[in-house]
Design a protein around this motif. Structure first.
Motif, short mmCIF file in Angstrom:
data_model
loop_
_atom_site.label_atom_id
_atom_site.label_comp_id
_atom_site.label_asym_id
_atom_site.label_seq_id
_atom_site.Cartn_x
_atom_site.Cartn_y
_atom_site.Cartn_z
N UNK A 136 -15.14 46.10 98.62
CA UNK A 136 -14.46 45.72 99.83
C UNK A 136 -13.71 46.49 100.67
N UNK A 137 -12.87 47.34 99.94
CA UNK A 137 -12.06 48.20 100.70
C UNK A 137 -12.95 49.32 101.50
N UNK A 138 -14.00 49.68 100.74
CA UNK A 138 -14.94 50.79 101.48
C UNK A 138 -15.67 50.13 102.49
N UNK A 139 -15.87 48.98 102.48
CA UNK A 139 -16.91 48.30 103.77
C UNK A 139 -15.72 48.07 104.81
N UNK A 140 -14.56 47.71 104.40
CA UNK A 140 -13.49 47.54 105.66
C UNK A 140 -13.11 48.78 106.25
N UNK A 141 -13.07 49.81 105.42
CA UNK A 141 -12.72 51.08 105.84
C UNK A 141 -13.60 51.63 106.92
N UNK A 142 -14.87 51.34 106.30
CA UNK A 142 -16.05 51.81 107.58
C UNK A 142 -16.12 51.07 108.69
#
Length: 620
Positions: free
Chosen positions: A100-106
């Motif tokens: 989730x954090x990876x997607x939000x960072x993107x």
């Protein structure tokens, strides 16, 4: 055969291979993570699958980390199926949060530049030799772990992006001045209270024990009086440091070593570079060609960087990427840089994994070899250490062979290796001292199977310079002591327990008297001491911590009516406390306090965002 094995184990090549194998295991976790194949999905996070393989790898990595930290007790926990199930559930939840954090960072546009990746790699101690980045070590370790440079950079980019994402959330939080002041005020509050401390030690004289109570206490607590296992051992220490006196080197050997390892004393050529980057896209090649045309027309490199480069981090410094290290940015980048011969040379346009580049050589330092006399002392130290290592391995080999060939004694191994055979009396694990008390040695000495065999152990590595072989010569298994052996100890423990109960009961009775209006000062007797404590701070170390904490949990006195309560202390005493007043001292908000409040707020914000993200995400 053993002679050939011993000879092979003493060579430099064997040592290098052994070192690479160790380092392969050290980073194999992330290597297998990158190279994992598609398999059954255990979770899907907004369409992105978390595979069974990824979960198992994360589980094994965390299990190994815990075992290194807590030892063999972890294996006992892992034998419990319900514990393992909860453990894996926690790891899976962590993987979901990371995705989730990876997607939000993107989505937020958070990214890590090539320059940041390069700087991080160069500073990683795993890739350094003698305090400096070594490209050969870097590439060798990546190959051993199953990485290509591109795969490793991608993995590193993911980790750094997630860290940058977390830091951005923490950095976006703030605390208002009045909140800081309120926190500081609460932190600096003082309280005035009276206490009547009931001494359990004094009440011990009034405790009467019966044989039935003693027997019942023993029956309920006898496992607490279990003796510890004891072993007597004989052992041989092999100490590399003790071999130093037997090692000497001469001038001829030093010179020979210098000639054979001349590369080690040669400062390789260095190239400092700057670049223009246009990331891959529809008009990327046209844009980079325009930039090259500007340079060919005489425009300064710095101005073209400012106008065209999409690497915003390096562009702020004229495109500077500092000193070039081969292998970090890929083959195309390496070829372009190495084709530049002198400072000021500019490459043609070329393409790498990250886009289109133009590179400029901004500084060039030729290779230079340090003269023999300047490194003579260093060589002497290195050569001496190599000889010590050879003697150490030779001693290990001799001891290991003879301990195996004659498995029921270490006397022959001691004689051949020239080592002193030592022994101990029966001792518990906690009684073993020094290196013999290291976790690896204790684990072996108290292994039930090893004890029952009565044979010599394999070679046990204590640390980089010390190893041992041991054998258990006698053992005394743990047992539950009989009542007669520990009756005095049980009587003392039971007396303390009953005295603590009496103290607690008496404190409750005294508290009721105070609540009825009796002055707390009138409670003093041979077992009760009354004291007044004025302006006691929240973390005051001059008073009993249990009592102090209980006082700060009491409500504010209303209309002069004291707040009364009881509290038990850690040593069995009990107390009546009467809070009469509190004082709020004005306090300046110091930076550590402000940072502490901000950190708490930031952590709460991240936790809330994680929960909200889970609720809003499509997780299957």
């Amino acid at each position: 055969m053993l002679d050939r094995i011993r000879e092979g184990s003493q060579g430099i090549a064997a040592k290098v291979i052994l070192g690479l194998v160790i380092l392969t295991f050290a980073i194999s976790g992330i290597g297998s993570y990158i190279n994992s194949k598609a398999d059954t999905a255990v979770k899907s996070v907004n369409g992105v699958e978390i595979t069974q393989t990824a979960l198992e790898e994360a589980f094994q990595n965390e299990r190994n980390r815990m075992k290194q930290q807590f030892g063999d007790v972890v294996e006992q926990l892992m034998a419990d199926e319900s514990y393992v199930a909860n453990f894996k559930a926690g790891i899976l939840d962590r993987l979901v949060v990371e995705e989730l954090q990876r997607q939000q960072a993107k989505d937020l546009g958070i990214r890590v530049s090539d320059e940041q990746i390069k700087t991080t790699i160069v500073e990683m101690p795993e890739f350094q030799r003698n305090g400096q980045f070594d490209n050969e070590v870097y590439l060798a370790l990546l190959r051993q772990a199953g990485f290509t440079p591109l795969q490793f950079r991608d993995y590193l980019r993911q980790q750094m992006t997630r860290s940058q994402y977390t830091a951005s959330l923490m950095g976006s939080e703030f605390v208002l001045d009045h909140e800081k002041e309120q926190y500081a005020s609460l932190n600096n509050q003082t309280r005035t209270y009276s206490q009547a401390l009931v001494s359990s030690k004094t009440l011990e004289a009034s405790v009467q024990l019966t044989e039935e109570e003693i027997q019942a206490y023993y029956d309920n607590n006898k496992f607490s009086y279990k003796t510890a296992d004891k072993v007597a051992i004989e052992y041989l220490f092999i100490d590399a440091n003790a071999l130093a006196n037997a090692v000497d080197v001469n001038e001829e050997q030093l010179n020979e070593y210098y000639q054979q390892n001349i590369v080690e004393f040669t400062q390789q050529e260095q190239r400092r570079i700057a670049h223009i980057l246009v990331e891959a896209g529809d008009n990327a090649q046209q844009k980079i060609e325009e930039a090259k045309a500007k340079l060919d027309a005489g425009d300064s490199f710095e101005s073209v960087v400012k106008a065209f480069s999409e690497d915003s981090f390096s562009a702020e410094n004229g495109g500077d990427l500092e000193w070039f290290e081969k292998g970090i940015f890929g083959d195309a980048f390496d070829s372009a840089v190495l084709s530049l011969e002198k400072a000021g040379d500019i490459s043609d346009v070329f393409e790498s994994e990250s886009g289109f580049h133009i590179v400029k050589l901004t500084d060039y330092v030729k290779a230079e070899t340090t003269p023999f006399e300047e490194v003579k002392e260093t060589i002497a130290s290195q050569l001496q250490q190599l000889k010590i290592d050879e003697l150490y391995i030779e001693a290990q080999t001799k001891v290991s062979e003879l301990a195996f060939e004659i498995p029921d004694t270490l006397e022959d191994a001691a004689e051949v290796a020239g080592l002193e055979l030592k022994s101990t009396e029966l001792k518990t694990a906690n009684e073993l001292q020094g290196l013999l008390g290291s976790q690896v040695a204790v684990s072996k000495a108290f292994d039930e199977t090893f004890i029952s065999e009565g044979l010599n152990s394999d070679l046990i590595e204590i640390n980089d310079t010390t190893s041992l072989v041991l054998r258990v010569t006698d053992n005394q298994p743990a047992r539950i002591q009989k009542l007669d052996e520990i009756k005095i100890r049980i009587e003392a423990a039971l007396t303390r327990e009953k005295a603590a109960e009496l103290a607690s009961q008496k404190a409750l009775e005294l508290a009721e008297r105070v609540k009825s209006g009796e002055a707390i000062t009138s409670l003093a007797d041979n077992a009760v001491v009354v004291t007044e404590n004025t302006d006691i701070a929240r973390f005051d170390a001059t008073v009993n911590a249990n009592i102090r904490d209980a006082v700060f949990e009491l409500a504010k006195p209303v209309n002069g009516q004291a707040e009364v309560s009881t509290v038990e202390t850690s040593n069995g005493d009990a107390a009546v406390v009467s809070l009469t007043s509190f004082n709020v001292k004005p306090a300046a908000v110091e930076e550590p306090v402000a940072n502490q409040v901000l950190n708490v707020v930031g952590q709460q914000a991240i936790k809330a965002l994680i929960e909200a993200s889970k609720n809003n995400a499509d997780i299957e």
